[in-house]
Design a protein around this motif. Structure first.
Motif, short mmCIF file in Angstrom:
data_model
loop_
_atom_site.label_atom_id
_atom_site.label_comp_id
_atom_site.label_asym_id
_atom_site.label_seq_id
_atom_site.Cartn_x
_atom_site.Cartn_y
_atom_site.Cartn_z
N LYS A 66 0.85 -1.19 0.00
CA LYS A 66 0.00 0.00 0.00
C LYS A 66 0.88 1.24 0.00
O LYS A 66 0.93 1.97 0.99
CB LYS A 66 -0.90 0.03 1.26
CG LYS A 66 -1.40 -1.31 1.78
CD LYS A 66 -2.65 -1.76 1.10
CE LYS A 66 -3.15 -3.10 1.64
NZ LYS A 66 -3.82 -3.05 2.93
N GLY A 105 -0.98 4.78 -3.67
CA GLY A 105 -0.96 3.65 -4.60
C GLY A 105 -2.23 2.82 -4.55
O GLY A 105 -3.20 3.15 -3.87
N GLN A 108 -6.71 5.64 -2.91
CA GLN A 108 -5.52 6.40 -3.31
C GLN A 108 -5.53 7.81 -2.72
O GLN A 108 -4.52 8.30 -2.23
CB GLN A 108 -5.44 6.49 -4.82
CG GLN A 108 -5.04 5.18 -5.48
CD GLN A 108 -4.97 5.32 -6.98
OE1 GLN A 108 -5.98 5.64 -7.63
NE2 GLN A 108 -3.80 5.10 -7.54
#
Ligand code: HEM
Ligand code: SF4
Lengths: 109, 562
Positions: free
Chosen positions: B353, B357, B444
């Motif tokens: 993570k 991302g 994100q």
């Protein structure tokens, strides 16, 4: 088929889509076949969508695709743009990987 | 066949020639089916169940292949094969899911038999990753390594895998069936959110006993599993589970897909009646046919490679000195390691993570890096977690600093395990054909917003879970903050739930109010977290503050007009 895919107004226009059997990629019905690029799609009055799908299903070419259905267009958008988020993502690629967007090509399969 | 213990793969079950022959026959069979489909001898209706039996879905953009990772255990060689598949047949990516599987999103039907063959080369497959059968059995990512573990759950997970794979009676259950198993008093497998959750510990004479939870699940109707029986002796494990699944197979609803899971049956019958039926079935069975004798269990155990744990006496001191000298390393050790049963070792969680991302996405190159690091630092053994991260189980403490530097260089050093950035998110509308809204962009934006490691540590333990629809693949009901995508006339909206938990303090999150438009969701969650920072008392984590105060204080923050 998912009812969501058949949601269509009485007026307005649509394009017709499917997934290609061999590789699963999204394709759009043009005047002469199927294209990976939504901007090549043939625009159809909503009133004619069901009849067009029926016609396509009857052709031998229909064996090369799966899950044919109509996609309502956004009348206010510039260019050929589906109305719902879901269909915009199908047309233009996953929003999180812009590099995976379908490449604009001239070839129609 | 005799097994040479020196060459057994560490942490996973070693296939023999019988297993390999079986897999290659299945690949050949599927290749034939694909050929018949392409030639037009099979219609899509005829072919679909066949491809689903091999884990091949048709998703939004292409075919998706779901590869099974039995109880989350992978070898470095297997990870390299996955990297090869990503590179050769996909777009250089793979995706780890909450079911300890790997999914590939851009697969061609034509290539699938070759891909399955490549998987079979490394003793892997995609069987029972789809369909109404018993799916991949999931287990604790720190199995065989955790300091608090009472019993290594992988041996029994493997026994259940062998029992359930192509079980003739259970190939067409009313609905899919998920089993999780833990051998630690800390539930790290969400046992009470599974069709069957097993919690194992040593019983009389050191032989394992099991607490059996049944009828838990998320999805449209979230339900916490009930304790069906405790102290189930090891020898009856298979018989008792068979009795449960038989009762489900006989009485589970097949007329309504939304009411077909065992959780609905248990609720409809009531736990007492359900238990009576299972006990009646159990009493009728010829238990001798199912009995797990100690030598059978020992035979399975013997086919797992065991790491030779050997560390210098000053390994912990070396680590302590390294942490003192390097604050960034120190932070990562704090957040991304887990206590090991051996004092010279630790388990490492590699965060999949990165800030901003996509949770669970790994590139082919990163897969190769993980494989190399596993070879160099953890006996070639890799685990995939249900939180969409990766674990190296046994890392020597004095070698941890160097491992961390390698991870950082590969973009895999994010220090956020258990914190705001460690978001679980399903693929959502960017890939999934069932989705109502996108999950990944919300994840994100949140993780970019809370990228500061200092801020994340100050906020403390906080689980955010996002699902793109009510199927709950992102476990949103089990998140401290749950985010559920809903569709309103073709536009994305998000509904928030608060207070869920998948651990020992299991709870289903409560909806706090109307769904928010996409462009307001991230701000609303940021306000919610700000409110918590103001409301918390010394030492409280988010979930404690929420439980002390209830939803009202947070609701105001979420719906405050900007
Ligand atoms: C690829 C597309 C996917 C499809 C079509 C799909 C389909 C579904 C469906 C229909 C359900 C509801 C089943 C039920 O409760 O009866 C479900 C639940 C679930 N799926 Fe998926 N899923 C997909 C991807 C994933 C992914 C990527 C994950 C992991 C990140 C996942 C893990 C789960 C989990 C954990 C549940 C909750 C089941 C429960 O506890 O009741 N699925 N999925
Ligand atoms: S929760 Fe819904 S959107 Fe997300 S993966 Fe599951 S089925 Fe797809």
């Amino acid at each position: 088929m998912d009812v969501r895919n058949n949601r269509r107004d009485l007026t307005g226009t649509s394009v017709i889509t499917a997934n290609r059997l061999l590789d699963g990629r999204i394709v759009w019905l043009t005047g002469t076949g199927w294209s990976e690029t939504v901007s090549h799609a043939r625009i159809i009055d909503n009133a004619d969508v069901e009849a067009t799908i029926k016609q396509i299903r009857a052709t031998p070419d229909a064996r090369r695709v799966i899950g044919i259905y109509g996609v309502q267009l956004d009348p206010t958008a510039a260019g050929v743009t589906p109305l719902t988020v879901r269909e915009r993502i199908r047309a233009f690629g996953p929003s999180v990987h812009p590099e995976f967007a379908p490449v604009e090509t001239s070839d129609v399969h | 066949m005799s097994t040479n213990t020196a060459t057994l793969p560490v942490g996973r079950y070693a296939y023999d020639q019988i297993d390999r022959t079986f897999l290659s026959q299945r690949v050949a069979q599927f290749r034939e089916q694909v050929n018949r489909r392409i030639a037009g001898h099979l219609t899509e209706d005829e072919f679909k169940p066949l491809r689903l039996m091999n884990g091949l879905y048709l998703q939004l953009h292409a075919y998706m292949l779901r590869v099974a990772i039995p109880y989350g255990m992978l070898g470095a060689d297997q990870m390299r094969a996955l990297a090869h598949i990503a590179r050769t047949y996909d777009r250089d990516y793979g995706h780890f899911t909450t079911r300890q599987n790997m999914q590939f999103n851009w697969i061609r039907l034509e290539d699938t038999p070759d891909i399955l063959e490549r998987l079979a080369d490394v003793d892997m497959h995609a069987i029972q990753t789809s369909g109404n059968c018993i799916r991949n059995v999931t287990c604790d990512e720190f199995a065989g390594a955790a300091a608090d573990e009472l019993l290594d759950p992988r041996i029994h997970a493997e026994i259940l895998r062998q029992w359930s794979t192509l079980h003739p009676e259970f190939a067409f259950l009313p609905r899919k069936f998920k089993i999780a198993i833990s051998g630690s008093p800390q539930d790290r497998v969400a046992a009470r959110f599974h069709d069957i959750g097993l919690v194992a510990r040593p019983g009389p004479q050191g032989r394992p006993v099991f607490d059996v939870f049944v009828g838990g699940g998320l999805g449209r109707t979230p339900i916490i599993g009930v304790l069906l029986r405790d102290n189930l002796p090891e020898e009856d494990l298979v018989a008792y589970l068979e009795a449960i699944v038989r009762v489900y197979n006989a009485y589970g609803r097949r007329d309504n897909m939304y009411k077909a899971r065992i959780k609905i049956l248990v609720q409809a019958l009531g736990v007492e009646t359900f238990r009576e039926k299972v006990d009646a079935e159990f009493a009728l069975m010829n238990r001798a046919d199912y009995r797990l004798e100690p030598d059978i269990v020992a035979g399975i155990r013997a086919r797992f490679g065991i790491p030779a744990l050997d560390a210098p006496a000053d390994a912990a001191d070396t680590l302590a000195a390294g942490r003192k000298a390097d604050p960034a390393f120190d932070r990562w050790v704090r957040t991304n390691t887990h206590p090991h049963r051996h004092p010279g070792f630790t388990s490492v969680v590699i965060s999949i993570k990165p800030d901003g991302g996509i949770p669970g996405d790994v590139t082919a190159d990163q897969m190769d890096v993980i494989a190399d690091l596993a070879d160099g630092w953890s006996f070639g053994e890799i685990r995939v977690t249900h939180m969409q991260n990766v674990v190296l189980g046994h890392v020597r403490k004095d070698r941890l600093h160097e491992l961390w530097r390698r991870l950082v260089a590969a973009g895999l050093g994010t220090p956020n395990i258990g914190l705001v950035g460690d978001i679980i998110a399903c693929p959502g509308l960017d890939y999934c054909s069932l989705a109502n809204a996108r999950s990944i962009p919300i994840a994100q934006k949140l993780s970019a917003r809370f990228a500061s490691p200092e801020l994340q540590e100050r906020i403390g333990r906080l689980h955010i879970n996002i699902s793109g629809c009510i199927n709950a693949c992102g476990h949103h009901h089990a998140g401290h903050i749950g985010i559920l995508g809903v569709d309103k006339r073709g536009e994305e909206f998000f509904q928030l739930t608060l207070g869920g938990s998948a651990g020992n303090d299991v709870a289903i999150g409560q909806i706090i109010g109307p769904a928010l438009p996409e462009d307001e969701t991230v701000d609303a969650i940021a306000r919610l977290i700000d409110a918590y920072l103001v409301l918390r008392t010394e030492g409280e984590q988010f979930i404690d503050t929420y439980r002390r105060l209830g939803a009202a204080s947070f609701k105001d923050a979420v719906y405050a007009s900007a």
